[in-house]
Design a protein around this motif. Structure first.
Motif, PDB file in Angstrom:
ATOM      1  N   TYR A   1     -12.045   5.176  -4.094  1.00 19.89           N
ATOM      2  CA  TYR A   1     -11.099   3.966  -3.512  1.00 19.89           C
ATOM      3  C   TYR A   1     -11.438   3.069  -2.425  1.00 19.89           C
ATOM      4  O   TYR A   1     -11.988   3.712  -1.448  1.00 19.89           O
ATOM      5  CB  TYR A   1     -10.132   4.628  -3.923  1.00 19.89           C
ATOM      6  N   LEU A   2     -11.716   1.495  -2.416  1.00 22.04           N
ATOM      7  CA  LEU A   2     -12.489   1.046  -0.892  1.00 22.04           C
ATOM      8  C   LEU A   2     -11.247   0.525  -0.544  1.00 22.04           C
ATOM      9  O   LEU A   2     -10.273  -0.504  -1.150  1.00 22.04           O
ATOM     10  CB  LEU A   2     -13.406   0.243  -1.399  1.00 22.04           C
ATOM     11  N   PHE A   3     -10.910   0.391   1.111  1.00 25.05           N
ATOM     12  CA  PHE A   3      -9.483   0.057   1.498  1.00 25.05           C
ATOM     13  C   PHE A   3     -10.005  -0.857   2.856  1.00 25.05           C
ATOM     14  O   PHE A   3     -10.697  -0.227   3.885  1.00 25.05           O
ATOM     15  CB  PHE A   3      -8.547   0.285   1.944  1.00 25.05           C
ATOM     16  N   GLY A   4     -10.118  -2.120   3.313  1.00 22.71           N
ATOM     17  CA  GLY A   4     -10.309  -2.482   4.139  1.00 22.71           C
ATOM     18  C   GLY A   4     -11.799  -2.471   5.038  1.00 22.71           C
ATOM     19  O   GLY A   4     -12.550  -2.897   4.493  1.00 22.71           O
ATOM     20  N   GLY A   5     -11.902  -2.733   6.551  1.00 25.97           N
ATOM     21  CA  GLY A   5     -12.524  -2.953   7.177  1.00 25.97           C
ATOM     22  C   GLY A   5     -13.005  -3.835   7.422  1.00 25.97           C
ATOM     23  O   GLY A   5     -11.703  -4.777   8.429  1.00 25.97           O
ATOM     24  N   LEU A   6     -13.430  -4.126   8.576  1.00 27.11           N
ATOM     25  CA  LEU A   6     -14.351  -6.028   9.040  1.00 27.11           C
ATOM     26  C   LEU A   6     -15.222  -6.581   8.905  1.00 27.11           C
ATOM     27  O   LEU A   6     -16.291  -5.965   8.521  1.00 27.11           O
ATOM     28  CB  LEU A   6     -13.718  -5.419  10.725  1.00 27.11           C
ATOM     29  N   ALA A   7     -15.224  -7.855   8.667  1.00 30.61           N
ATOM     30  CA  ALA A   7     -16.305  -8.402   8.091  1.00 30.61           C
ATOM     31  C   ALA A   7     -16.245  -9.895   9.348  1.00 30.61           C
ATOM     32  O   ALA A   7     -15.837  -9.308  10.491  1.00 30.61           O
ATOM     33  CB  ALA A   7     -15.528  -9.277   7.192  1.00 30.61           C
ATOM     34  N   ASN A   8     -17.315 -10.244   9.240  1.00 32.32           N
ATOM     35  CA  ASN A   8     -17.563 -10.712   9.844  1.00 32.32           C
ATOM     36  C   ASN A   8     -17.565 -12.615  10.042  1.00 32.32           C
ATOM     37  O   ASN A   8     -18.279 -12.864   8.666  1.00 32.32           O
ATOM     38  CB  ASN A   8     -19.129 -10.724  11.198  1.00 32.32           C
ATOM     39  N   GLU A   9     -16.617 -13.430   9.738  1.00 34.43           N
ATOM     40  CA  GLU A   9     -16.479 -15.058   9.347  1.00 34.43           C
ATOM     41  C   GLU A   9     -17.486 -15.825   9.778  1.00 34.43           C
ATOM     42  O   GLU A   9     -17.752 -16.330   8.746  1.00 34.43           O
ATOM     43  CB  GLU A   9     -15.589 -15.292  10.134  1.00 34.43           C
ATOM     44  N   SER A  10     -18.821 -15.408  10.429  1.00 35.84           N
ATOM     45  CA  SER A  10     -19.772 -16.573  11.157  1.00 35.84           C
ATOM     46  C   SER A  10     -21.003 -16.008  10.222  1.00 35.84           C
ATOM     47  O   SER A  10     -21.511 -14.827  10.174  1.00 35.84           O
ATOM     48  CB  SER A  10     -20.762 -16.188  12.260  1.00 35.84           C
ATOM     49  N   GLU A  11     -21.476 -17.000   9.969  1.00 40.19           N
ATOM     50  CA  GLU A  11     -22.701 -16.549   9.352  1.00 40.19           C
ATOM     51  C   GLU A  11     -24.398 -16.437  10.416  1.00 40.19           C
ATOM     52  O   GLU A  11     -24.886 -15.766   9.977  1.00 40.19           O
ATOM     53  CB  GLU A  11     -23.519 -17.482   8.603  1.00 40.19           C
ATOM     54  N   ASP A  12     -23.556 -16.683  11.575  1.00 37.22           N
ATOM     55  CA  ASP A  12     -24.767 -15.697  12.162  1.00 37.22           C
ATOM     56  C   ASP A  12     -24.311 -15.045  13.133  1.00 37.22           C
ATOM     57  O   ASP A  12     -23.084 -14.721  13.291  1.00 37.22           O
ATOM     58  CB  ASP A  12     -24.611 -17.633  13.657  1.00 37.22           C
ATOM     59  N   SER A  13     -25.608 -13.739  13.057  1.00 33.64           N
ATOM     60  CA  SER A  13     -25.085 -12.456  12.740  1.00 33.64           C
ATOM     61  C   SER A  13     -24.701 -12.122  14.713  1.00 33.64           C
ATOM     62  O   SER A  13     -23.883 -11.408  15.404  1.00 33.64           O
ATOM     63  CB  SER A  13     -26.374 -11.539  12.893  1.00 33.64           C
ATOM     64  N   ASN A  14     -25.296 -13.357  15.679  1.00 27.55           N
ATOM     65  CA  ASN A  14     -25.167 -13.598  16.509  1.00 27.55           C
ATOM     66  C   ASN A  14     -23.769 -14.043  17.406  1.00 27.55           C
ATOM     67  O   ASN A  14     -22.901 -13.907  18.398  1.00 27.55           O
ATOM     68  CB  ASN A  14     -26.208 -14.324  17.344  1.00 27.55           C
ATOM     69  N   ASN A  15     -23.335 -14.650  16.401  1.00 23.44           N
ATOM     70  CA  ASN A  15     -21.779 -15.045  16.704  1.00 23.44           C
ATOM     71  C   ASN A  15     -21.070 -14.670  15.863  1.00 23.44           C
ATOM     72  O   ASN A  15     -20.739 -14.968  14.623  1.00 23.44           O
ATOM     73  CB  ASN A  15     -21.867 -16.533  16.509  1.00 23.44           C
ATOM     74  N   ASN A  16     -20.417 -13.323  16.038  1.00 20.29           N
ATOM     75  CA  ASN A  16     -19.278 -12.471  15.603  1.00 20.29           C
ATOM     76  C   ASN A  16     -17.985 -12.891  15.170  1.00 20.29           C
ATOM     77  O   ASN A  16     -17.402 -13.046  16.962  1.00 20.29           O
ATOM     78  CB  ASN A  16     -19.492 -10.978  15.591  1.00 20.29           C
ATOM     79  N   VAL A  17     -17.748 -13.402  14.555  1.00 25.32           N
ATOM     80  CA  VAL A  17     -16.242 -13.900  14.720  1.00 25.32           C
ATOM     81  C   VAL A  17     -15.850 -12.890  13.317  1.00 25.32           C
ATOM     82  O   VAL A  17     -15.444 -12.711  12.091  1.00 25.32           O
ATOM     83  CB  VAL A  17     -16.344 -14.924  13.725  1.00 25.32           C
ATOM     84  N   PRO A  18     -14.356 -11.974  13.908  1.00 24.08           N
ATOM     85  CA  PRO A  18     -13.910 -10.534  13.629  1.00 24.08           C
ATOM     86  C   PRO A  18     -12.871 -11.070  12.731  1.00 24.08           C
ATOM     87  O   PRO A  18     -12.366 -11.832  12.751  1.00 24.08           O
ATOM     88  CB  PRO A  18     -13.883  -9.901  14.520  1.00 24.08           C
ATOM     89  N   ARG A  19     -13.601 -10.128  11.350  1.00 21.71           N
ATOM     90  CA  ARG A  19     -11.738 -10.382  10.400  1.00 21.71           C
ATOM     91  C   ARG A  19     -11.447  -9.021   9.501  1.00 21.71           C
ATOM     92  O   ARG A  19     -12.111  -8.758   8.975  1.00 21.71           O
ATOM     93  CB  ARG A  19     -12.044 -11.762   8.635  1.00 21.71           C
ATOM     94  N   TYR A  20      -9.813  -8.692  10.067  1.00 23.28           N
ATOM     95  CA  TYR A  20      -9.762  -7.541   9.740  1.00 23.28           C
ATOM     96  C   TYR A  20      -9.409  -8.131   8.073  1.00 23.28           C
ATOM     97  O   TYR A  20      -8.730  -8.512   7.847  1.00 23.28           O
ATOM     98  CB  TYR A  20      -8.687  -6.827  10.677  1.00 23.28           C
ATOM     99  N   LEU A  21      -9.628  -6.563   7.928  1.00 19.70           N
ATOM    100  CA  LEU A  21      -9.309  -6.499   6.230  1.00 19.70           C
ATOM    101  C   LEU A  21      -8.162  -5.423   5.303  1.00 19.70           C
ATOM    102  O   LEU A  21      -8.212  -5.029   5.733  1.00 19.70           O
ATOM    103  CB  LEU A  21     -10.443  -6.274   4.963  1.00 19.70           C
ATOM    104  N   ASN A  22      -7.656  -6.295   4.144  1.00 16.63           N
ATOM    105  CA  ASN A  22      -6.952  -5.385   3.697  1.00 16.63           C
ATOM    106  C   ASN A  22      -6.821  -5.158   2.461  1.00 16.63           C
ATOM    107  O   ASN A  22      -6.303  -5.004   1.075  1.00 16.63           O
ATOM    108  CB  ASN A  22      -5.059  -4.821   4.025  1.00 16.63           C
ATOM    109  N   ASP A  23      -7.857  -5.064   1.732  1.00 17.00           N
ATOM    110  CA  ASP A  23      -8.329  -5.791   0.316  1.00 17.00           C
ATOM    111  C   ASP A  23      -8.204  -4.623  -0.139  1.00 17.00           C
ATOM    112  O   ASP A  23      -9.298  -3.082   0.131  1.00 17.00           O
ATOM    113  CB  ASP A  23      -9.481  -6.971  -0.013  1.00 17.00           C
ATOM    114  N   PHE A  24      -8.654  -4.162  -1.499  1.00 18.25           N
ATOM    115  CA  PHE A  24      -8.653  -2.862  -2.284  1.00 18.25           C
ATOM    116  C   PHE A  24      -9.214  -2.999  -3.796  1.00 18.25           C
ATOM    117  O   PHE A  24      -9.130  -4.028  -4.170  1.00 18.25           O
ATOM    118  CB  PHE A  24      -7.415  -2.572  -2.131  1.00 18.25           C
TER     119      PHE A  24
END
Length: 668
Positions: free
Chosen positions: A92-115
């Protein structure tokens, strides 16, 4: 990939092969038998992964697996700081942090609550992802939280619990998911909830979820900032009783530890439960405002949460006229074993069929691809060294129970430092015993003994007091008098003597600090007698003390003049029969006139008294081998006292009569 075997306490780097994954941090990790699954994580700053790898630890083989996408929706996006929990054949996988930006040097954090739910194939491989339809309110988005699965024994409904994490600020909320109904809820809890935290660990042992460490808000004037602008590492330690949902604090956030008897504050560490023992490894320490001063911890600690379970019955390997060689099944994560015996008066020999009233005993062996347990009831007279024990248990066979009036946290909550091989064990506190393990470059081969030490009276910074009573708790007595054989590091012993306690110490007080513990050097040793029945029991020992004793086994020393028991029994299976062979007794005490082989069979007598095996003679002659036919085996009794097995006994006869039998359990 590094591996630390608990038995040796020595790290090693296995030679892995296959699709070796790149190094990553904050990934998901589950262990399913001998395979390990790793999902996601941060490959480099700003670049996250959603790859899934499987490691077959029995072969050190990595494989990148590609699960099927969900029938509805997209597969999990790249992420870090998620939870990945195993129950049955599903992760079971829950949540985490994703990067909204396609550029890894420009980190745009997005908190997740998908399951997500990941179905596994048996042994190796996966089926695919699915997105379960859930009821109730979903937990808020978060990363660096913990998730565990617990199934209450009497109810049988598995629940997943999510605690804490990070979503702009630290969290300390608790969420419950009923896995059968897929319903989310927020259980009401009692007790003091731990501070909000992230990058902590949570592990289930029994019905408790143990939470240790993590980043917690830095309080200012006793208040915690709502925006969580400042934070620090903590060494606080609590557990949640999952049956009553009550929080119990064990180590507070502000507790001082000047003697370094507790794990230091840390976050991002790892923790694993092995049986009832919790191990804590590494992590980093520091404050947000002092990034350059943060240090990675390289220490390993463990916590014994309760006394160990009872070992298996003592099993006989060999008997002589004045000694026994015995063993018992190993209990994981224990410091040693206390072996005791009780002596009957000498008994006369019995001619003819070997005795059937002796409890089952066995020692593991393997021959010709078949699984064989060989256990002589008594074996030839071969000299063995006497038991090497520096000290007996130094007790008067009394163990304090929870109903006694103890001084606060004395003995019941602590054990004293003692040395086993080259593993340094140091003590800590509380209603559990927390110990630090410092690995050495080389670990000496363990000796078959444990040396006890006593400590001077000492009060540490926590206010808990150590006693100068023996480091291993005493044990209880029943109507019969049990005597200590010794305390052993390994799960085997050669017994030729036991310790006699002075009469004046037999009624020792339950209060250990006031007890006059006898000096083992003044205790008298008693040799074993020929032709005598001795009863044995064994208990395992860990940081919480001496666990319950095993069931009682009884064995008889050999009588001079009778032949020893046959040895080196082998069983070879063919299409329609088995071949049974053995070696003559090493001590025949004259000429061997014949051998007899017996098979335990089904009978109504056995149904009435399962411990009283009934034997049928299947061979009598001078040869040291025989054939057991399929017709004979069809009448065999399958013994389930441990693993299912068919039981044989083989004995030799000389001019004086039959000697003791070798008993064999042929595993099915």
């Amino acid at each position: 990939l590094f591996v630390l075997p608990i038995a040796t306490n020595q790290w090693f780097l296995p030679a892995v092969r296959g699709d070796i994954p790149p190094g990553c941090a904050a990934h998901g990790f589950v262990c399913d038998g001998t395979r390990i699954l790793v999902f996601g994580g941060m490959v480099e700053y700003g670049r996250y992964s959603n790859d899934l790898y499987e490691l077959q630890a029995s072969r050190w083989l990595w494989k990148k697996v590609k699960p099927q996408a969900p029938s509805t929706g997209s597969p999990p996006c790249p992420r870090l700081g998620h939870s990945f929990s195993l129950y049955g054949n599903k992760c079971y996988l829950f949540g985490g942090l994703a990067n909204e930006s396609e550029d890894s040097n420009n980190n745009v954090p997005r908190y997740l609550n998908d399951f997500y739910e990941l179905e596994l194939q048996h042994g190796s491989g996966v089926v695919g992802w699915s997105i379960p339809v859930t009821k109730g309110i979903l937990p808020s988005p978060r990363e660096s939280h913990t998730a565990i699965v617990y199934c209450r024994k009497d109810l049988g409904s598995p629940k997943m619990y999510i605690f804490g994490g990070m979503c702009g600020c630290r969290l300390n909320d608790l969420w419950e998911l009923d896995i059968e109904t897929m319903t989310w809820s927020r259980p009401e809890t009692k007790g003091t909830v731990p501070l909000p935290r992230s990058l902590h660990t949570a592990n289930v042992i029994g019905n408790k979820m143990y939470v240790f460490g993590g980043w917690v808000p830095q309080s200012a004037g006793g208040e915690i900032s709502a925006h969580d602008g400042e934070w620090k590492c903590t060494g606080s330690f609590s557990y949640l009783n999952l049956d009553t949902t009550e929080w119990i604090g064990l180590i507070s956030d502000c507790q001082e530890d000047k003697s370094n008897l507790l794990p230091g504050p840390r976050a991002g560490h790892c923790a694993v439960a092995v049986g009832t023992r919790l191990y804590i490894w590494s992590g980093r320490d520091g404050y947000r405002k002092a990034w350059n001063n943060q240090v990675c911890c390289k220490d390993l600690w463990y916590l014994d949460t309760e006394k160990p379970p009872a070992p298996s019955q003592v099993q006989l390997i060999r008997a002589t006229t004045n000694s026994f060689q015995v063993k018992w099944d190993e209990v994981p994560t224990v410091e040693g074993y206390l072996l005791q015996l009780h002596a009957d008066s000498p008994v006369a020999s019995v001619a003819g069929i070997p005795g059937t009233g002796v409890p089952e005993t066995s020692v593991l062996s393997s021959q010709g691809g078949s699984s064989l347990h060989e256990s002589p009831q008594s074996l030839p007279s071969v000299p063995y060294p006497e038991v090497k024990v520096d000290h007996p248990s130094q007790t008067n066979n009394v163990i304090p129970n929870n109903n006694t009036n103890w001084e606060p946290a004395t003995n019941r909550n602590t054990i004293h430092p003692h040395s086993v091989g080259e593993i340094n064990v140091q003590l800590s506190l509380s209603s559990n015993s927390l110990l630090k393990v410092e690995g050495k470059e080389k670990v000496a081969a363990p000796e078959n003994k444990i040396t006890q030490e006593t400590m001077k009276n000492h009060a540490d910074a926590t206010g808990f007091k150590e006693s100068n009573a023996p480091s291993l708790l005493p044990v209880c007595t029943s109507n019969r008098q049990w005597y200590d054989v010794g305390i052993f590091k390994n799960n085997s012993a050669v017994v030729s003597q036991f310790y006699l306690l002075p009469e004046e110490t037999l009624s020792i007080s339950n209060k250990m600090e006031s007890a006059d513990v006898p000096d083992c050097r003044l205790l008298k040793k008693q040799d074993l007698f020929p032709g005598t029945v001795y009863r044995f029991r064994v208990a395992a020992i860990n940081g919480c003390g001496v666990g319950p004793f095993s069931k009682v086994s009884e064995f008889k020393t050999c009588i001079p003049g009778f032949p020893g028991a046959p040895s080196t029994v082998k069983i070879t299976k063919s299409v329609d029969c088995i071949h049974l062979s053995w070696e003559p007794p090493a001590s025949p005490s004259g000429n061997i006139l014949e051998y007899s082989a017996y098979l335990a069979i089904r009978s109504t007598q056995l149904q009435e008294n399962p411990s009283q095996l009934v034997f049928m003679r299947i061979y009598c002659g001078l040869k040291t081998s025989c054939i057991v036919t399929a017709a004979q085996l069809s009448n065999a009794h399958v013994d389930y006292t441990s693993r299912p097995a068919i039981v044989f006994r083989i004995s030799a006869k000389n001019e004086r009569g039959y000697g003791p039998a070798t008993q064999v359990r042929w595993l099915q």
